[in-house]
Design a protein around this motif. Structure first.
Motif, PDB file in Angstrom:
ATOM      1  N   VAL A   1       0.678  -0.925   0.261  1.00 51.96           N
ATOM      2  CA  VAL A   1      -0.302   0.199   0.139  1.00 51.96           C
ATOM      3  C   VAL A   1       1.150   1.074  -0.126  1.00 51.96           C
ATOM      4  O   VAL A   1       0.486   2.441  -0.650  1.00 51.96           O
ATOM      5  CB  VAL A   1      -0.996  -0.099   1.373  1.00 51.96           C
ATOM      6  CG1 VAL A   1      -1.397   0.916   1.368  1.00 51.96           C
ATOM      7  CG2 VAL A   1      -2.042  -1.069   1.078  1.00 51.96           C
ATOM      8  N   ASP A   2       2.098   0.880   0.619  1.00 53.72           N
ATOM      9  CA  ASP A   2       3.031   2.057   0.706  1.00 53.72           C
ATOM     10  C   ASP A   2       3.654   2.478  -0.841  1.00 53.72           C
ATOM     11  O   ASP A   2       3.623   2.975  -0.965  1.00 53.72           O
ATOM     12  CB  ASP A   2       4.040   1.771   1.684  1.00 53.72           C
ATOM     13  CG  ASP A   2       3.995   2.590   2.909  1.00 53.72           C
ATOM     14  OD1 ASP A   2       3.149   3.309   2.909  1.00 53.72           O
ATOM     15  OD2 ASP A   2       4.314   1.867   3.803  1.00 53.72           O
TER      16      ASP A   2
ATOM     17  N   ALA B   1      -0.245   4.111  -3.315  1.00 56.40           N
ATOM     18  CA  ALA B   1      -0.626   5.263  -2.853  1.00 56.40           C
ATOM     19  C   ALA B   1       0.685   5.582  -2.935  1.00 56.40           C
ATOM     20  O   ALA B   1       0.194   6.860  -3.556  1.00 56.40           O
ATOM     21  CB  ALA B   1      -1.177   4.783  -1.991  1.00 56.40           C
ATOM     22  N   GLY B   2       1.268   5.654  -2.558  1.00 59.50           N
ATOM     23  CA  GLY B   2       2.518   6.750  -2.476  1.00 59.50           C
ATOM     24  C   GLY B   2       3.971   6.998  -3.871  1.00 59.50           C
ATOM     25  O   GLY B   2       3.880   7.735  -4.226  1.00 59.50           O
TER      26      GLY B   2
ATOM     27  N   GLY C   1       5.670   3.294   6.494  1.00 57.32           N
ATOM     28  CA  GLY C   1       5.388   5.057   5.145  1.00 57.32           C
ATOM     29  C   GLY C   1       3.388   5.224   6.249  1.00 57.32           C
ATOM     30  O   GLY C   1       2.992   4.612   6.406  1.00 57.32           O
ATOM     31  N   LYS C   2       3.050   5.973   5.708  1.00 59.72           N
ATOM     32  CA  LYS C   2       2.142   6.240   6.473  1.00 59.72           C
ATOM     33  C   LYS C   2       0.929   5.804   5.607  1.00 59.72           C
ATOM     34  O   LYS C   2       0.001   5.254   6.817  1.00 59.72           O
ATOM     35  CB  LYS C   2       1.643   7.995   6.291  1.00 59.72           C
ATOM     36  CG  LYS C   2       1.659   8.459   4.902  1.00 59.72           C
ATOM     37  CD  LYS C   2       0.861  10.219   5.114  1.00 59.72           C
ATOM     38  CE  LYS C   2       1.151  10.693   3.454  1.00 59.72           C
ATOM     39  NZ  LYS C   2       0.755  12.351   3.091  1.00 59.72           N
ATOM     40  N   HIS C   3       0.481   5.759   4.015  1.00 61.51           N
ATOM     41  CA  HIS C   3       0.091   4.834   3.626  1.00 61.51           C
ATOM     42  C   HIS C   3      -0.345   3.492   4.521  1.00 61.51           C
ATOM     43  O   HIS C   3      -1.378   3.157   4.856  1.00 61.51           O
ATOM     44  CB  HIS C   3      -0.425   4.854   2.211  1.00 61.51           C
ATOM     45  CG  HIS C   3      -0.009   6.337   2.199  1.00 61.51           C
ATOM     46  ND1 HIS C   3       1.165   7.160   1.536  1.00 61.51           N
ATOM     47  CD2 HIS C   3      -0.890   7.180   1.861  1.00 61.51           C
ATOM     48  CE1 HIS C   3       0.493   7.986   0.419  1.00 61.51           C
ATOM     49  NE2 HIS C   3      -0.859   8.692   0.705  1.00 61.51           N
ATOM     50  N   GLY C   4       0.458   2.387   4.340  1.00 66.95           N
ATOM     51  CA  GLY C   4       0.868   1.256   4.937  1.00 66.95           C
ATOM     52  C   GLY C   4       0.530   1.365   6.269  1.00 66.95           C
ATOM     53  O   GLY C   4      -0.070   0.080   6.637  1.00 66.95           O
TER      54      GLY C   4
ATOM     55  N   MET D   1      -1.601   3.031   7.696  1.00 64.78           N
ATOM     56  CA  MET D   1      -3.051   2.929   8.060  1.00 64.78           C
ATOM     57  C   MET D   1      -3.648   2.194   7.787  1.00 64.78           C
ATOM     58  O   MET D   1      -4.918   1.759   7.837  1.00 64.78           O
ATOM     59  CB  MET D   1      -3.112   4.613   7.282  1.00 64.78           C
ATOM     60  CG  MET D   1      -3.380   6.392   8.058  1.00 64.78           C
ATOM     61  SD  MET D   1      -3.912   7.125   6.984  1.00 64.78           S
ATOM     62  CE  MET D   1      -2.935   7.231   5.471  1.00 64.78           C
ATOM     63  N   ALA D   2      -3.174   1.481   6.980  1.00 65.32           N
ATOM     64  CA  ALA D   2      -3.871   0.042   5.312  1.00 65.32           C
ATOM     65  C   ALA D   2      -3.811  -0.896   6.571  1.00 65.32           C
ATOM     66  O   ALA D   2      -4.472  -1.779   7.148  1.00 65.32           O
ATOM     67  CB  ALA D   2      -3.507   0.250   4.114  1.00 65.32           C
TER      68      ALA D   2
ATOM     69  N   TRP E   1      -5.199  -2.799  -8.316  1.00 64.87           N
ATOM     70  CA  TRP E   1      -5.061  -1.596  -8.711  1.00 64.87           C
ATOM     71  C   TRP E   1      -3.586  -2.059  -9.120  1.00 64.87           C
ATOM     72  O   TRP E   1      -2.867  -1.256  -8.903  1.00 64.87           O
ATOM     73  CB  TRP E   1      -4.823  -1.641  -6.965  1.00 64.87           C
ATOM     74  CG  TRP E   1      -4.548  -0.009  -6.041  1.00 64.87           C
ATOM     75  CD1 TRP E   1      -4.335   0.892  -6.825  1.00 64.87           C
ATOM     76  CD2 TRP E   1      -3.844  -0.144  -4.875  1.00 64.87           C
ATOM     77  NE1 TRP E   1      -3.814   1.851  -6.374  1.00 64.87           N
ATOM     78  CE2 TRP E   1      -3.612   1.765  -4.719  1.00 64.87           C
ATOM     79  CE3 TRP E   1      -3.877  -0.147  -3.466  1.00 64.87           C
ATOM     80  CZ2 TRP E   1      -3.288   1.926  -3.780  1.00 64.87           C
ATOM     81  CZ3 TRP E   1      -4.325   0.046  -2.752  1.00 64.87           C
ATOM     82  CH2 TRP E   1      -3.643   1.467  -2.164  1.00 64.87           C
TER      83      TRP E   1
END
Length: 255
Positions: free
Chosen positions: A93-94, A97-98, A115-118, A120-121, A223
């Motif tokens: 996801v990091d 999304a990044g 990272g923030k995206h990973g 949060m997921a 995705w």
């Protein structure tokens, strides 16, 4: 016959060693060919991991509040696997999304930092697992853990069998392969799993679990296919986690 059974047992142990931290006998033979042939047993490893979580859930529920027992059962599965798939979900996801292009996505995935995206997921998936499992009674939650972990790893096996590998270098491209015969064996194992689920949960709950497991896994696949044109090991971790989550979501809707 005895040699064939011994070989299959070794293949299962190879799959167990690859996906978990469960000790296996020292000196276990290993090669690219054996690792490829062992992939068919990944769903069976999922049954083992789910059974560990179910056992901890049962024991913890004897002395602790229900919510604490569910948390400990999930912690047990994280420990026995070394958070192997959870780490893959976060890294995937990091990157997805990044990163704006394929090379950037792969570079971010290779970065060990969270990272923030990973983050949060991963947090959302773990929280949903806790809530959904806690909504079930003890016997159903125990059965759901076994089914969820097996289905999650079957989802990853399906991606391996039907999707090209995104990287051209490294052993991972070899290790994550599967033969056509191996895939058919894995599908047969899935049929047995679904039959057991229908006997335990009923066909409606099993149908919801199957559909939502497939749906979440395929959405994630779409995705990373769009961003990478294939999968990586981290993507397999994400598929496993989301397919597992789909099982719990489907069962919680019906039961």
């Amino acid at each position: 016959m005895r040699d064939a059974i011994h070989l299959e047992w070794q293949l299962f142990l190879l799959a167990l060693r690859y996906l978990t931290r469960v000790p296996v006998p020292a000196g276990l033979p290993s090669s690219d060919d054996l690792m490829i042939r062992a992939t068919k047993y990944h769903p069976v490893v999922g049954v083992v991991v789910g059974a560990v979580g179910a056992a901890v859930l049962w024991l913890a529920a004897l002395v602790l509040p229900w919510g604490a027992a569910v948390i400990l059962s999930l912690a047990a599965t994280l420990i026995v696997t070394g958070a192997f798939h959870e780490d893959g979900l976060a890294d995937a996801v990091d990157g997805l999304a990044g990163g704006s292009d394929r090379d950037t996505v792969l570079r971010i995935m290779a970065d060990a930092r969270l990272g923030k995206h990973g983050g949060m997921a991963l947090g959302l998936v773990l929280a949903l697992k806790l809530v959904l499992l806690a909504s079930l009674n003890l016997p159903d939650a125990m059965a759901a853990l076994v089914a969820g972990h097996a289905m999650g790893r079957m989802g990853a096996v399906h991606i391996i069998a039907t999707t090209r590998y995104a990287r051209s270098e490294g052993m991972q491209a070899i290790i994550t392969a599967i033969t056509p015969d191996g895939y058919r064996v894995a599908l047969a194992m899935l049929a047995v799993l679904l039959a057991g689920m229908m006997l335990w949960f009923g066909w409606v709950a099993t149908g919801y679990a199957l559909v939502l497991s497939i749906l979440l896994g395929q959405l994630f696949r779409a995705w990373f296919q769009r961003k990478l044109g294939g999968y990586t090991g981290d993507c397999l971790g994400g598929v496993q986690q989301l397919c597992e989550l789909g099982v719990y979501l489907g069962l919680a809707i019906v039961l």
